[in-house]
Write a protein that holds these residues in place. Structure first.
Motif, PDB file in Angstrom:
ATOM      1  N   PRO A 192       2.586  -4.581   3.559  1.00 15.87           N
ATOM      2  CA  PRO A 192       3.615  -3.546   3.697  1.00 15.87           C
ATOM      3  C   PRO A 192       3.058  -2.202   3.235  1.00 15.87           C
ATOM      4  O   PRO A 192       2.280  -2.140   2.277  1.00 15.87           O
ATOM      5  CB  PRO A 192       4.741  -4.020   2.771  1.00 15.87           C
ATOM      6  N   VAL A 193       3.457  -1.127   3.902  1.00 18.83           N
ATOM      7  CA  VAL A 193       2.906   0.181   3.558  1.00 18.83           C
ATOM      8  C   VAL A 193       4.033   1.198   3.412  1.00 18.83           C
ATOM      9  O   VAL A 193       4.969   1.231   4.203  1.00 18.83           O
ATOM     10  CB  VAL A 193       1.869   0.649   4.608  1.00 18.83           C
ATOM     11  N   VAL A 194       3.933   1.998   2.362  1.00 16.62           N
ATOM     12  CA  VAL A 194       4.841   3.117   2.114  1.00 16.62           C
ATOM     13  C   VAL A 194       4.083   4.385   2.462  1.00 16.62           C
ATOM     14  O   VAL A 194       2.996   4.624   1.928  1.00 16.62           O
ATOM     15  CB  VAL A 194       5.273   3.150   0.634  1.00 16.62           C
ATOM     16  N   SER A 195       4.625   5.194   3.378  1.00 14.97           N
ATOM     17  CA  SER A 195       3.942   6.413   3.798  1.00 14.97           C
ATOM     18  C   SER A 195       4.801   7.638   3.523  1.00 14.97           C
ATOM     19  O   SER A 195       5.960   7.696   3.932  1.00 14.97           O
ATOM     20  CB  SER A 195       3.597   6.361   5.297  1.00 14.97           C
ATOM     21  N   GLY A 196       4.198   8.616   2.857  1.00 16.78           N
ATOM     22  CA  GLY A 196       4.870   9.880   2.623  1.00 16.78           C
ATOM     23  C   GLY A 196       4.213  11.029   3.361  1.00 16.78           C
ATOM     24  O   GLY A 196       4.527  12.189   3.119  1.00 16.78           O
ATOM     25  N   THR A 197       3.292  10.702   4.267  1.00 18.22           N
ATOM     26  CA  THR A 197       2.635  11.741   5.059  1.00 18.22           C
ATOM     27  C   THR A 197       3.592  12.249   6.125  1.00 18.22           C
ATOM     28  O   THR A 197       4.252  11.461   6.812  1.00 18.22           O
ATOM     29  CB  THR A 197       1.365  11.185   5.732  1.00 18.22           C
ATOM     30  N   ALA A 200       0.850  -1.187   0.000  1.00 20.73           N
ATOM     31  CA  ALA A 200       0.000   0.000   0.000  1.00 20.73           C
ATOM     32  C   ALA A 200       0.887   1.239   0.000  1.00 20.73           C
ATOM     33  O   ALA A 200       1.982   1.225   0.567  1.00 20.73           O
ATOM     34  CB  ALA A 200      -0.921   0.017   1.214  1.00 20.73           C
ATOM     35  N   ILE A 201       0.409   2.303  -0.643  1.00 17.79           N
ATOM     36  CA  ILE A 201       1.107   3.587  -0.634  1.00 17.79           C
ATOM     37  C   ILE A 201       0.173   4.612  -0.018  1.00 17.79           C
ATOM     38  O   ILE A 201      -0.956   4.798  -0.489  1.00 17.79           O
ATOM     39  CB  ILE A 201       1.524   4.021  -2.047  1.00 17.79           C
ATOM     40  N   GLU A 202       0.637   5.288   1.032  1.00 15.54           N
ATOM     41  CA  GLU A 202      -0.217   6.152   1.845  1.00 15.54           C
ATOM     42  C   GLU A 202       0.278   7.606   1.793  1.00 15.54           C
ATOM     43  O   GLU A 202       1.382   7.907   2.228  1.00 15.54           O
ATOM     44  CB  GLU A 202      -0.207   5.640   3.297  1.00 15.54           C
ATOM     45  N   PHE A 203      -0.549   8.494   1.242  1.00 14.42           N
ATOM     46  CA  PHE A 203      -0.323   9.941   1.273  1.00 14.42           C
ATOM     47  C   PHE A 203      -1.636  10.577   1.698  1.00 14.42           C
ATOM     48  O   PHE A 203      -2.534  10.760   0.872  1.00 14.42           O
ATOM     49  CB  PHE A 203       0.094  10.471  -0.105  1.00 14.42           C
ATOM     50  N   THR A 204      -1.764  10.887   2.984  1.00 13.49           N
ATOM     51  CA  THR A 204      -3.034  11.457   3.460  1.00 13.49           C
ATOM     52  C   THR A 204      -2.765  12.712   4.298  1.00 13.49           C
ATOM     53  O   THR A 204      -2.217  13.679   3.796  1.00 13.49           O
ATOM     54  CB  THR A 204      -3.822  10.403   4.265  1.00 13.49           C
ATOM     55  N   PHE A 216       8.515  13.030  -6.604  1.00 15.37           N
ATOM     56  CA  PHE A 216       8.050  12.439  -5.346  1.00 15.37           C
ATOM     57  C   PHE A 216       7.304  11.132  -5.617  1.00 15.37           C
ATOM     58  O   PHE A 216       7.477  10.139  -4.908  1.00 15.37           O
ATOM     59  CB  PHE A 216       7.120  13.411  -4.614  1.00 15.37           C
ATOM     60  N   ALA A 217       6.462  11.147  -6.648  1.00 15.75           N
ATOM     61  CA  ALA A 217       5.654   9.976  -6.964  1.00 15.75           C
ATOM     62  C   ALA A 217       6.518   8.806  -7.426  1.00 15.75           C
ATOM     63  O   ALA A 217       6.303   7.660  -7.014  1.00 15.75           O
ATOM     64  CB  ALA A 217       4.622  10.330  -8.034  1.00 15.75           C
ATOM     65  N   LEU A 218       7.501   9.083  -8.287  1.00 12.35           N
ATOM     66  CA  LEU A 218       8.386   8.015  -8.739  1.00 12.35           C
ATOM     67  C   LEU A 218       9.131   7.404  -7.564  1.00 12.35           C
ATOM     68  O   LEU A 218       9.231   6.173  -7.449  1.00 12.35           O
ATOM     69  CB  LEU A 218       9.393   8.546  -9.759  1.00 12.35           C
ATOM     70  N   GLY A 219       9.624   8.230  -6.661  1.00 18.09           N
ATOM     71  CA  GLY A 219      10.320   7.714  -5.480  1.00 18.09           C
ATOM     72  C   GLY A 219       9.422   6.842  -4.624  1.00 18.09           C
ATOM     73  O   GLY A 219       9.861   5.824  -4.084  1.00 18.09           O
ATOM     74  N   ALA A 220       8.150   7.225  -4.503  1.00 17.96           N
ATOM     75  CA  ALA A 220       7.213   6.430  -3.704  1.00 17.96           C
ATOM     76  C   ALA A 220       6.972   5.066  -4.341  1.00 17.96           C
ATOM     77  O   ALA A 220       6.866   4.048  -3.641  1.00 17.96           O
ATOM     78  CB  ALA A 220       5.893   7.181  -3.546  1.00 17.96           C
ATOM     79  N   VAL A 221       6.886   5.021  -5.675  1.00 26.10           N
ATOM     80  CA  VAL A 221       6.695   3.735  -6.360  1.00 26.10           C
ATOM     81  C   VAL A 221       7.945   2.872  -6.219  1.00 26.10           C
ATOM     82  O   VAL A 221       7.862   1.659  -5.983  1.00 26.10           O
ATOM     83  CB  VAL A 221       6.324   3.952  -7.840  1.00 26.10           C
ATOM     84  N   LEU A 222       9.121   3.477  -6.346  1.00 26.53           N
ATOM     85  CA  LEU A 222      10.366   2.735  -6.135  1.00 26.53           C
ATOM     86  C   LEU A 222      10.425   2.197  -4.704  1.00 26.53           C
ATOM     87  O   LEU A 222      10.880   1.075  -4.465  1.00 26.53           O
ATOM     88  CB  LEU A 222      11.573   3.636  -6.407  1.00 26.53           C
ATOM     89  N   ALA A 223       9.943   2.996  -3.749  1.00 21.89           N
ATOM     90  CA  ALA A 223       9.913   2.545  -2.354  1.00 21.89           C
ATOM     91  C   ALA A 223       8.964   1.366  -2.182  1.00 21.89           C
ATOM     92  O   ALA A 223       9.235   0.436  -1.414  1.00 21.89           O
ATOM     93  CB  ALA A 223       9.497   3.697  -1.439  1.00 21.89           C
ATOM     94  N   ALA A 224       7.830   1.388  -2.898  1.00 24.28           N
ATOM     95  CA  ALA A 224       6.885   0.274  -2.834  1.00 24.28           C
ATOM     96  C   ALA A 224       7.524  -0.999  -3.361  1.00 24.28           C
ATOM     97  O   ALA A 224       7.346  -2.090  -2.799  1.00 24.28           O
ATOM     98  CB  ALA A 224       5.624   0.613  -3.626  1.00 24.28           C
ATOM     99  N   GLU A 225       8.280  -0.879  -4.446  1.00 21.47           N
ATOM    100  CA  GLU A 225       8.983  -2.042  -4.991  1.00 21.47           C
ATOM    101  C   GLU A 225       9.997  -2.575  -3.976  1.00 21.47           C
ATOM    102  O   GLU A 225      10.160  -3.791  -3.821  1.00 21.47           O
ATOM    103  CB  GLU A 225       9.666  -1.652  -6.296  1.00 21.47           C
ATOM    104  N   PHE A 226      10.665  -1.667  -3.285  1.00 22.21           N
ATOM    105  CA  PHE A 226      11.660  -2.057  -2.279  1.00 22.21           C
ATOM    106  C   PHE A 226      10.981  -2.712  -1.076  1.00 22.21           C
ATOM    107  O   PHE A 226      11.437  -3.732  -0.555  1.00 22.21           O
ATOM    108  CB  PHE A 226      12.443  -0.816  -1.839  1.00 22.21           C
TER     109      PHE A 226
END
Length: 242
Positions: A74-79, A52-56, A215-225
């Motif tokens: 697993p969750v990726v959070s950029g909040t 999951a990718i979380e930006f809230t 920012f978005a590309l980094g979040a997707v790369l983080a999700a892959e990681f």
């Protein structure tokens, strides 16, 4: 990498950019969950997700991340703006109870800038006569001030400058505090500036984002990681910059 099934928690402007980039990288968005749709955490599509990718918003981030790891996702959070609640989640992740990848900023350029900032702060110990200040500007929709990235920059400076005891959101701070000014203007993606000023010159370090794509590309790369790693994860883990 085989395409991932991704849930987007928060489907605002950032969520839409993440969706496009994730799909372009061969991933599938199986579910979006926005404010007021918390019942969807029990949707079978959520259970089927790889990450999951979380930006809230700061008030929602802890509960969102907790719901994800309690369901084994697993969750990726950029909040940003909720670091006071993170130790509990970090302890659970380090105990093997889930995976959270958190960063105050997922931009690759910003994370390189963070490293440059730390190194310059260390070098500037040789010139204590320089006055430090920081300025950050973001769009009017950003709720926290100063930004999480500004705080990360400030903490790095403080670790290298023993004469500073903390930071303060002010143009005229108390002695011994690093002043940070925060501006909220239009749709500015993000500008961070660290300034060293003496009586004879000025040194300025600036990172300016041109849009949300970095920012978005980094979040997707983080999700892959995060899909292939466990525990409490950061950009330093992924980029091996530390």
């Amino acid at each position: 990498m085989q395409g991932l099934k991704i849930v987007l928690i928060g489907y605002g402007k950032m969520g839409h950019v993440i969706e496009k980039i994730a799909q372009a990288r061969g991933h599938q968005i199986v579910l979006t969950i926005d404010r007021g749709e918390e019942a969807l955490f029990d949707d079978p599509r959520f259970a089927s997700a790889d990450v999951a990718i979380e930006f809230t918003a700061p008030a929602m981030a802890f509960d969102n991340c907790l719901r994800a790891i309690e369901r084994g996702i697993p969750v990726v959070s950029g909040t940003t703006g909720w670091t006071d609640r993170q130790p509990e989640l970090r302890a659970r992740c380090e105990a093997g109870e889930g995976t959270v990848f958190w960063s105050s900023n997922f931009s690759i350029g910003v994370n390189l800038f963070l490293q440059i900032n730390r190194r310059v702060a260390a070098l500037m110990q040789a010139a204590p006569n320089y006055h430090l200040s920081m300025d950050e500007t973001h769009h009017i929709h950003k709720l926290d001030a100063p930004s999480g990235t500004a705080i990360t920059l400030a903490e790095a400076i403080l670790s290298e400058r023993p004469e500073l005891t903390g930071w303060e959101l002010s143009e005229e701070p108390h002695t011994g505090l690093l002043p940070i000014t925060a501006h909220r203007e239009g749709e500015v993606p993000g500008i961070h500036t660290v300034t060293y000023t003496s009586e004879v010159d000025r040194i300025v370090l600036t990172h300016e984002a041109f849009g949300r794509q970095g920012f978005a590309l980094g979040a997707v790369l983080a999700a892959e990681f995060a899909h292939t790693h466990q525990g409490w994860l950061t950009m330093d883990d992924m980029l091996q910059l530390g």
